[in-house]
Design a protein around this motif. Structure first.
Motif, mmCIF file in Angstrom:
data_model
loop_
_atom_site.group_PDB
_atom_site.id
_atom_site.type_symbol
_atom_site.label_atom_id
_atom_site.label_comp_id
_atom_site.label_asym_id
_atom_site.label_seq_id
_atom_site.Cartn_x
_atom_site.Cartn_y
_atom_site.Cartn_z
ATOM 1 N N LYS A 4 0.832 -1.202 0.000
ATOM 2 C CA LYS A 4 0.000 0.000 0.000
ATOM 3 C C LYS A 4 0.869 1.255 0.000
ATOM 4 O O LYS A 4 0.570 2.236 -0.695
ATOM 5 N N GLU A 5 1.948 1.242 0.768
ATOM 6 C CA GLU A 5 2.847 2.388 0.852
ATOM 7 C C GLU A 5 3.537 2.637 -0.497
ATOM 8 O O GLU A 5 3.729 3.789 -0.904
ATOM 9 N N GLN A 6 3.901 1.559 -1.191
ATOM 10 C CA GLN A 6 4.546 1.695 -2.492
ATOM 11 C C GLN A 6 3.576 2.258 -3.531
ATOM 12 O O GLN A 6 3.957 3.072 -4.378
ATOM 13 N N LYS A 7 2.312 1.843 -3.461
ATOM 14 C CA LYS A 7 1.294 2.393 -4.356
ATOM 15 C C LYS A 7 1.093 3.884 -4.098
ATOM 16 O O LYS A 7 0.905 4.667 -5.028
ATOM 17 N N GLN A 8 1.140 4.258 -2.823
ATOM 18 C CA GLN A 8 0.987 5.674 -2.467
ATOM 19 C C GLN A 8 2.147 6.502 -2.997
ATOM 20 O O GLN A 8 1.957 7.662 -3.388
ATOM 21 N N LYS A 9 3.332 5.916 -3.024
ATOM 22 C CA LYS A 9 4.505 6.619 -3.577
ATOM 23 C C LYS A 9 4.318 6.891 -5.071
ATOM 24 O O LYS A 9 4.645 7.979 -5.559
ATOM 25 N N ILE A 10 3.780 5.899 -5.789
ATOM 26 C CA ILE A 10 3.522 6.080 -7.225
ATOM 27 C C ILE A 10 2.530 7.219 -7.427
ATOM 28 O O ILE A 10 2.730 8.098 -8.280
ATOM 29 N N MET A 31 1.661 1.304 -14.536
ATOM 30 C CA MET A 31 2.917 1.225 -13.792
ATOM 31 C C MET A 31 2.911 0.047 -12.820
ATOM 32 O O MET A 31 3.916 -0.658 -12.671
ATOM 33 N N GLU A 32 1.790 -0.141 -12.149
ATOM 34 C CA GLU A 32 1.695 -1.241 -11.189
ATOM 35 C C GLU A 32 1.817 -2.592 -11.888
ATOM 36 O O GLU A 32 2.445 -3.517 -11.356
#
Length: 239
Positions: A4-10, A31-32
């Motif tokens: 979830k944190e990595q998705k928020q960074k994107i 991107m994901e």
């Protein structure tokens, strides 16, 4: 697997690109998918995979100035999509508008009354559609003119022309319709007979231009409404 944190960074990185929400969500999804392939299949770390993905999007996400007001920077991809969308909707609008233009101009040679009735029906349809839309889709119309406050969709700004065109059809065409149509008909008659002594261009211009704006805006509005429905399902968008 992306956290979830990595998705928020994107999302955070994409927000800096002034992207409309629909385009941002689409790019994020792509991107994901790329990241999941690199992490799960190629067994790379998120950091290494993300650097490669950003590199692959570097050209499309480069910021350039848009040729529209207010003047601001947008991504090359956003600019390309805007141009493509405008061209497609312009051609689609002309597909319906030009036959209407040709038919009414030709009919005015033979029957003033029939031409008048056609315009009255068309203007009435535009007026009624505006009232119905304002009643059922008022929340969507409110956001159409707020692209700087809430950048929701590539179709957002163009949708305002649907409201603008319909309003001006009412003001310039339906109010005092018969008087305005008489001015239009005299101008057309002068044009046919090449009598430019008392020729007025504005009655012809105002008879057609706002109908075209309305039609152009209508196709934007239909796409905008569809996009909002999709965003409501994907990210629970609230208007």
């Amino acid at each position: 697997m992306i956290t979830k944190e990595q998705k928020q960074k994107i999302i955070y990185d994409l927000l800096a690109k002034n992207l409309p929400l629909d385009l941002l969500v689409e790019i994020k999804d792509h991107m994901e998918e790329q990241l999941e392939h690199k992490i799960d299949i190629e067994e790379k770390s998120f950091e290494a995979a993300y650097e490669e993905v950003k590199k692959s999007w570097e050209k499309d996400l480069r910021m350039v100035y848009a040729f529209r007001l207010p003047r601001k920077k947008i991504t090359i991809l956003h600019k390309k999509i805007n141009h493509k969308t405008e061209k497609e909707i312009l051609l689609k609008s002309l597909k319906y508008f030009l036959p209407f233009l040709a038919i009414t101009l030709l009919l005015s040679l033979y029957s003033k009354e029939l031409t008048q009735n056609i315009f009255l029906v068309v203007y009435s349809i535009i007026g009624i559609s505006g009232i119905v839309t304002a009643f059922y889709f008022n929340n969507i119309l409110k956001t159409a003119g707020q692209s700087e406050k809430r950048n929701i969709s590539i179709y957002q700004r163009g949708s305002f022309l649907f409201y603008f065109g319909g309003l001006y059809v009412f003001i310039f065409n339906l109010v005092n319709f018969y008087e305005r149509f008489d001015r239009f008909y005299r101008a057309i008659s002068d044009l046919y007979f090449l009598d430019f002594k008392n020729f007025e261009f504005f009655p012809i211009f105002s008879t057609y231009i706002f109908v075209f704006f309305w039609l152009f805006g209508l196709f934007y509005f239909l796409n905008y409404r569809k996009t909002i429905k999709e965003l409501q399902q994907k990210i629970n968008l609230k208007l």
